[in-house]
Scaffold this motif. Structure first.
Motif, PDB file in Angstrom:
ATOM      1  N   LYS A 105     -48.356  67.748 -34.394  1.00  0.00           N
ATOM      2  CA  LYS A 105     -47.034  67.887 -33.942  1.00  0.00           C
ATOM      3  C   LYS A 105     -46.382  66.494 -34.107  1.00  0.00           C
ATOM      4  N   ALA A 106     -47.083  65.456 -33.359  1.00  0.00           N
ATOM      5  CA  ALA A 106     -46.314  64.159 -33.392  1.00  0.00           C
ATOM      6  C   ALA A 106     -46.320  63.602 -34.878  1.00  0.00           C
ATOM      7  N   LYS A 107     -47.082  63.935 -35.713  1.00  0.00           N
ATOM      8  CA  LYS A 107     -46.993  63.348 -37.124  1.00  0.00           C
ATOM      9  C   LYS A 107     -46.191  64.466 -37.955  1.00  0.00           C
ATOM     10  N   GLY A 108     -45.541  65.323 -37.417  1.00  0.00           N
ATOM     11  CA  GLY A 108     -44.726  66.324 -38.018  1.00  0.00           C
ATOM     12  C   GLY A 108     -45.358  67.128 -39.108  1.00  0.00           C
ATOM     13  N   LEU A 109     -46.648  67.220 -38.836  1.00  0.00           N
ATOM     14  CA  LEU A 109     -47.587  67.977 -39.694  1.00  0.00           C
ATOM     15  C   LEU A 109     -47.373  69.641 -39.462  1.00  0.00           C
ATOM     16  N   PHE A 110     -47.110  69.940 -38.372  1.00  0.00           N
ATOM     17  CA  PHE A 110     -47.147  71.278 -37.835  1.00  0.00           C
ATOM     18  C   PHE A 110     -45.723  71.968 -37.285  1.00  0.00           C
ATOM     19  N   GLU A 111     -44.714  72.225 -38.390  1.00  0.00           N
ATOM     20  CA  GLU A 111     -43.546  72.686 -37.936  1.00  0.00           C
ATOM     21  C   GLU A 111     -43.377  73.951 -37.563  1.00  0.00           C
ATOM     22  N   ASP A 112     -44.284  75.038 -37.843  1.00  0.00           N
ATOM     23  CA  ASP A 112     -44.016  76.700 -37.555  1.00  0.00           C
ATOM     24  C   ASP A 112     -44.659  76.678 -36.103  1.00  0.00           C
ATOM     25  N   GLN A 113     -43.775  76.911 -35.044  1.00  0.00           N
ATOM     26  CA  GLN A 113     -44.309  77.183 -33.828  1.00  0.00           C
ATOM     27  C   GLN A 113     -44.642  78.401 -33.638  1.00  0.00           C
ATOM     28  N   LEU A 163     -56.257  68.913 -40.191  1.00  0.00           N
ATOM     29  CA  LEU A 163     -56.381  67.717 -39.909  1.00  0.00           C
ATOM     30  C   LEU A 163     -57.348  66.777 -41.134  1.00  0.00           C
ATOM     31  N   LEU A 164     -58.189  67.278 -41.526  1.00  0.00           N
ATOM     32  CA  LEU A 164     -58.969  66.893 -42.591  1.00  0.00           C
ATOM     33  C   LEU A 164     -58.349  66.642 -44.015  1.00  0.00           C
ATOM     34  N   LYS A 165     -57.599  67.748 -44.102  1.00  0.00           N
ATOM     35  CA  LYS A 165     -56.602  67.944 -45.405  1.00  0.00           C
ATOM     36  C   LYS A 165     -55.678  66.817 -45.466  1.00  0.00           C
ATOM     37  N   GLU A 166     -55.130  66.369 -44.239  1.00  0.00           N
ATOM     38  CA  GLU A 166     -53.971  65.406 -44.340  1.00  0.00           C
ATOM     39  C   GLU A 166     -54.679  64.039 -43.952  1.00  0.00           C
ATOM     40  N   GLU A 167     -56.019  63.943 -43.900  1.00  0.00           N
ATOM     41  CA  GLU A 167     -56.629  62.681 -43.810  1.00  0.00           C
ATOM     42  C   GLU A 167     -56.366  61.946 -42.444  1.00  0.00           C
ATOM     43  N   TYR A 168     -56.271  62.827 -41.513  1.00  0.00           N
ATOM     44  CA  TYR A 168     -56.311  61.980 -40.266  1.00  0.00           C
ATOM     45  C   TYR A 168     -57.729  61.949 -39.707  1.00  0.00           C
ATOM     46  N   ILE A 169     -58.488  62.718 -40.190  1.00  0.00           N
ATOM     47  CA  ILE A 169     -59.796  62.825 -39.944  1.00  0.00           C
ATOM     48  C   ILE A 169     -60.718  62.667 -41.116  1.00  0.00           C
ATOM     49  N   GLY A 170     -62.089  61.938 -41.050  1.00  0.00           N
ATOM     50  CA  GLY A 170     -62.720  61.988 -42.383  1.00  0.00           C
ATOM     51  C   GLY A 170     -63.774  63.401 -42.118  1.00  0.00           C
ATOM     52  N   ALA A 216     -54.508  57.855 -32.143  1.00  0.00           N
ATOM     53  CA  ALA A 216     -53.994  57.951 -33.325  1.00  0.00           C
ATOM     54  C   ALA A 216     -52.700  58.228 -33.386  1.00  0.00           C
ATOM     55  N   GLU A 217     -52.325  59.396 -32.156  1.00  0.00           N
ATOM     56  CA  GLU A 217     -51.036  59.356 -32.078  1.00  0.00           C
ATOM     57  C   GLU A 217     -50.127  58.302 -31.663  1.00  0.00           C
ATOM     58  N   ARG A 218     -50.688  57.490 -30.955  1.00  0.00           N
ATOM     59  CA  ARG A 218     -49.952  56.150 -30.161  1.00  0.00           C
ATOM     60  C   ARG A 218     -49.976  55.233 -31.487  1.00  0.00           C
ATOM     61  N   HIS A 219     -50.786  55.283 -32.424  1.00  0.00           N
ATOM     62  CA  HIS A 219     -50.752  54.253 -33.448  1.00  0.00           C
ATOM     63  C   HIS A 219     -51.253  52.877 -32.705  1.00  0.00           C
ATOM     64  N   GLU A 220     -52.217  52.775 -32.043  1.00  0.00           N
ATOM     65  CA  GLU A 220     -52.830  51.720 -31.412  1.00  0.00           C
ATOM     66  C   GLU A 220     -53.423  50.592 -32.587  1.00  0.00           C
ATOM     67  N   PRO A 221     -53.151  49.386 -32.178  1.00  0.00           N
ATOM     68  CA  PRO A 221     -53.494  48.426 -33.508  1.00  0.00           C
ATOM     69  C   PRO A 221     -55.045  48.684 -34.194  1.00  0.00           C
ATOM     70  N   ASN A 222     -55.719  49.060 -33.381  1.00  0.00           N
ATOM     71  CA  ASN A 222     -57.401  49.226 -33.822  1.00  0.00           C
ATOM     72  C   ASN A 222     -57.456  50.386 -34.483  1.00  0.00           C
ATOM     73  N   PRO A 272     -53.955  54.679 -39.364  1.00  0.00           N
ATOM     74  CA  PRO A 272     -53.153  56.042 -38.940  1.00  0.00           C
ATOM     75  C   PRO A 272     -53.774  57.182 -39.728  1.00  0.00           C
ATOM     76  N   HIS A 273     -54.566  57.080 -40.853  1.00  0.00           N
ATOM     77  CA  HIS A 273     -54.917  58.066 -41.500  1.00  0.00           C
ATOM     78  C   HIS A 273     -56.506  58.263 -41.261  1.00  0.00           C
ATOM     79  N   ASN A 274     -57.048  57.866 -40.285  1.00  0.00           N
ATOM     80  CA  ASN A 274     -58.402  58.069 -39.831  1.00  0.00           C
ATOM     81  C   ASN A 274     -58.421  57.907 -38.565  1.00  0.00           C
ATOM     82  N   ALA A 275     -57.983  58.967 -37.728  1.00  0.00           N
ATOM     83  CA  ALA A 275     -58.025  58.939 -36.370  1.00  0.00           C
ATOM     84  C   ALA A 275     -59.177  58.883 -35.627  1.00  0.00           C
ATOM     85  N   MET A 276     -60.367  59.118 -36.229  1.00  0.00           N
ATOM     86  CA  MET A 276     -61.560  59.127 -35.225  1.00  0.00           C
ATOM     87  C   MET A 276     -62.595  58.083 -35.612  1.00  0.00           C
TER      88      MET A 276
END
Length: 197
Positions: free
Chosen positions: A108-116, A129-136, A183-189, A192-196
């Motif tokens: 939701k934070a990344k705007g990937l899930f609009e349909d509530q 999440l894998l498809k959007e490359e937020y996780i490997g 990943a949602e907060r975009h911490e420096p280390n 953005p596209h590999n949350a874990m």
């Protein structure tokens, strides 16, 4: 077929079920005495499988760079451990629920899930999440392993895990949740596209 042949055929057809009933009735006391031991044996077998799966999950966590030994959010861990003191299986289910919630919040934070109207959960959520490359793929595997372990407890009715196993599961689940929150907060280390990782 004569009546005599009919009764002879009927007797031979019913002989083994009648003998089986007689044996069960004769041994019912011994069977009832051994039943709790058989149930305990099954429970120990399930606990051994669960502990082995947690050990494998620990290796996967370390291989992805998530630190199993890092200090997880103590308030969340403490809350889940209090639940585990009452019911280890309930604590595992709640810990997994928290991981799914964190995954949905990231989407939701990344705007990937609009349909509530549609709620993604479990494998569908991790695949999205894998498809959007937020996780490997290795992170996907960890999340799916958490899901499978949770499902064994919830859907197979296995309430026979130890408090210690629940604690370990809780730690892995909290680490996964925190990776999503980071990943949602975009911490420096955190990339953005590999949350874990």
């Amino acid at each position: 077929m004569s009546w005599l042949q009919f009764f002879a055929s009927l007797a031979s057809s019913l002989a083994w079920p009648v003998v089986a009933v007689i044996i069960v009735l004769a041994l019912r006391k011994a069977i009832l005495e051994k039943l709790p031991q058989l149930i305990r044996f099954k429970a120990k077998d399930f606990e051994a499988e669960f502990a082995e799966a947690l050990s494998d999950l620990g290796k996967e966590v370390r291989e992805t760079g998530l630190d199993e030994e890092k200090e997880a959010d103590s308030s969340e861990v403490d809350e889940l451990q209090e639940i585990a003191k009452i019911s280890a299986s309930l604590a595992v289910a709640e810990a997994y629920h928290n991981v799914e919630r964190s995954g949905r919040e990231l989407m939701k934070a990344k705007g990937l899930f609009e349909d509530q109207r549609v709620t993604l959960s479990g494998m569908r959520l991790w695949k999205a999440l894998l498809k959007e490359e937020y996780i490997g793929f290795s992170e996907y595997k960890i999340l799916d392993d958490l899901r499978v372990l949770r499902n064994k407890i919830v859907h197979e009715g296995s309430n026979d895990i130890t408090y210690e196993s629940a604690q370990r599961y809780i730690k892995f689940a909290v680490i996964a949740s925190q990776a999503f929150e980071k990943a949602e907060r975009h911490e420096p280390n955190m990339q953005p596209h590999n949350a874990m990782t």
